[in-house]
Design an enzyme around this catalytic site. Structure first.
Site, short mmCIF file in Angstrom:
data_model
loop_
_atom_site.label_atom_id
_atom_site.label_comp_id
_atom_site.label_asym_id
_atom_site.label_seq_id
_atom_site.Cartn_x
_atom_site.Cartn_y
_atom_site.Cartn_z
N SER A 47 -1.73 3.83 -6.62
CA SER A 47 -1.27 2.60 -7.26
C SER A 47 -1.46 1.46 -5.93
O SER A 47 -1.24 0.26 -6.47
CB SER A 47 0.06 2.67 -7.42
N ASP A 85 -2.10 10.52 -2.22
CA ASP A 85 -2.80 10.57 -3.54
C ASP A 85 -4.16 10.73 -3.29
O ASP A 85 -4.73 10.18 -2.31
CB ASP A 85 -2.47 9.39 -4.22
N LYS A 115 -1.62 14.67 -3.75
CA LYS A 115 -1.29 14.72 -5.18
C LYS A 115 -2.80 14.55 -5.99
O LYS A 115 -3.54 13.78 -5.34
CB LYS A 115 -0.57 13.41 -5.73
N GLU A 183 3.93 11.94 -16.24
CA GLU A 183 3.85 10.25 -16.32
C GLU A 183 3.45 9.97 -17.75
O GLU A 183 2.85 10.63 -18.60
CB GLU A 183 2.76 9.72 -15.56
O1 KIV Z 1 -0.29 6.14 -7.57
C1 KIV Z 1 0.77 6.19 -7.93
O2 KIV Z 1 1.72 5.54 -7.33
C2 KIV Z 1 1.36 7.20 -8.67
C3 KIV Z 1 2.68 7.39 -9.29
C4 KIV Z 1 3.13 6.15 -9.89
C5 KIV Z 1 3.10 8.57 -9.86
O3 KIV Z 1 0.33 8.03 -9.18
#
Ligand code: KIV
Length: 266
Positions: A47, A85, A115, A183
């Site tokens: 994000s 991520d 993630k 989500e």
């Molecule tokens: O990229 C992100 O911040 C996310 C969260 C909102 C779960 O994947």
């Protein structure tokens, strides 16, 4: 002093019925501040591409950008678990490529876990990565990297789609994920998944029945004025505070009020 949060500790939290609080951070000062606030995990989310870099979606975010953000967060030495991520296409080109990229996130970024977005289709990758002792948090339901397939950021798992999301949840757990982000799914489905899994579920737009929650830091601080999804709760309204401070500074510079002797060297 607060204990360092580890993967086993986070899994124990589910067994003990202790809720897990996660926030995103993409830089050193924010990581320090949210860690002082007591979060259990910091997600260096892709994000960042939207709220930090100004892209329209998360799709343009690269490995190098995620490594940069992850290193900055890790330098804060948080007690919270640091989860990085994996950006779009870092894990989609096969298990070997995914392993290399996830490994870089721990080796070069200093993250403690990664993630990965995707359910059944990504289970073989999650299995390969976790087999090499790289902890994986999965992410199913509304996966922002699938924005084009979904035709926008739409709630997933309504009606006859629910079973597909349930299968995704089982698949990522079986593949070795230590937790899963749910989500944009109906609250009743998220609660059902949470009850049926042994690993913690971390909800965002998934109602109160998950083991934990995650939100984007810019959203809770009111820094993102473009849009505010229904599932966001604003805990501060910093955008006008920052604009007012900038406006006051500009006016004082222009009027010769700042700097004074107090801010000058002899
Ligand atoms: O990229 C992100 O911040 C996310 C969260 C909102 C779960 O994947």
């Amino acid at each position: 002093m607060r204990k360092k949060i580890t993967i086993p500790e986070m899994m124990q939290m589910k067994r003990d019925g202790r809720r897990i609080a996660v926030l995103t951070a993409y830089d050193y000062p924010t990581a320090r501040l949210v860690d002082s606030g007591g979060v259990d995990a910091i997600l260096v989310g892709d994000s960042a591409g939207v709220v930090f870099s100004g892209y329209e979606t998360t799709l343009p975010v690269t490995m190098d950008e995620m490594l940069y953000h992850t290193r900055a967060v890790v330098r804060a030495r948080p007690k919270a678990l640091v989860i990085a991520d994996m950006p779009f296409m870092a894990c989609q080109c096969g298990e070997v490529e995914a392993l290399k990229n996830c490994g870089r996130m721990l080796q070069e970024g200093g993250a403690e876990a990664v993630k990965i977005e995707g359910g059944v289709a990504m289970a073989p990758v999650i299995r390969a990565v976790t087999a090499m002792d790289i902890p994986v948090m999965a992410h199913i339901g509304l996966t922002p990297q699938s924005v084009h397939r979904m035709g926008g950021y739409k709630v997933q798992g309504r009606n006859d789609q629910a079973e597909r999301i349930m299968e995704d949840a089982r698949a990522v757990q079986d593949a070795g994920a230590f937790a899963v982000v749910l989500e944009g799914v109906p609250a009743s489905l998220a609660a059902r998944i949470t009850e049926s899994l042994d690993i913690p579920t971390i909800g965002i737009g998934a109602g109160p029945g998950c083991d934990g929650q995650v939100l984007v830091i810019h959203d809770i601080l009111g820094l993102c004025e473009k849009y505010s999804p229904k599932f966001v709760k604003r805990y501060a309204d910093l955008a006008p505070v920052i604009t007012d401070a900038a406006r006051q500074y500009v006016s004082e510079v222009k009027e010769g009020i700042f700097p004074t002797e107090e801010h000058s060297f002899a």
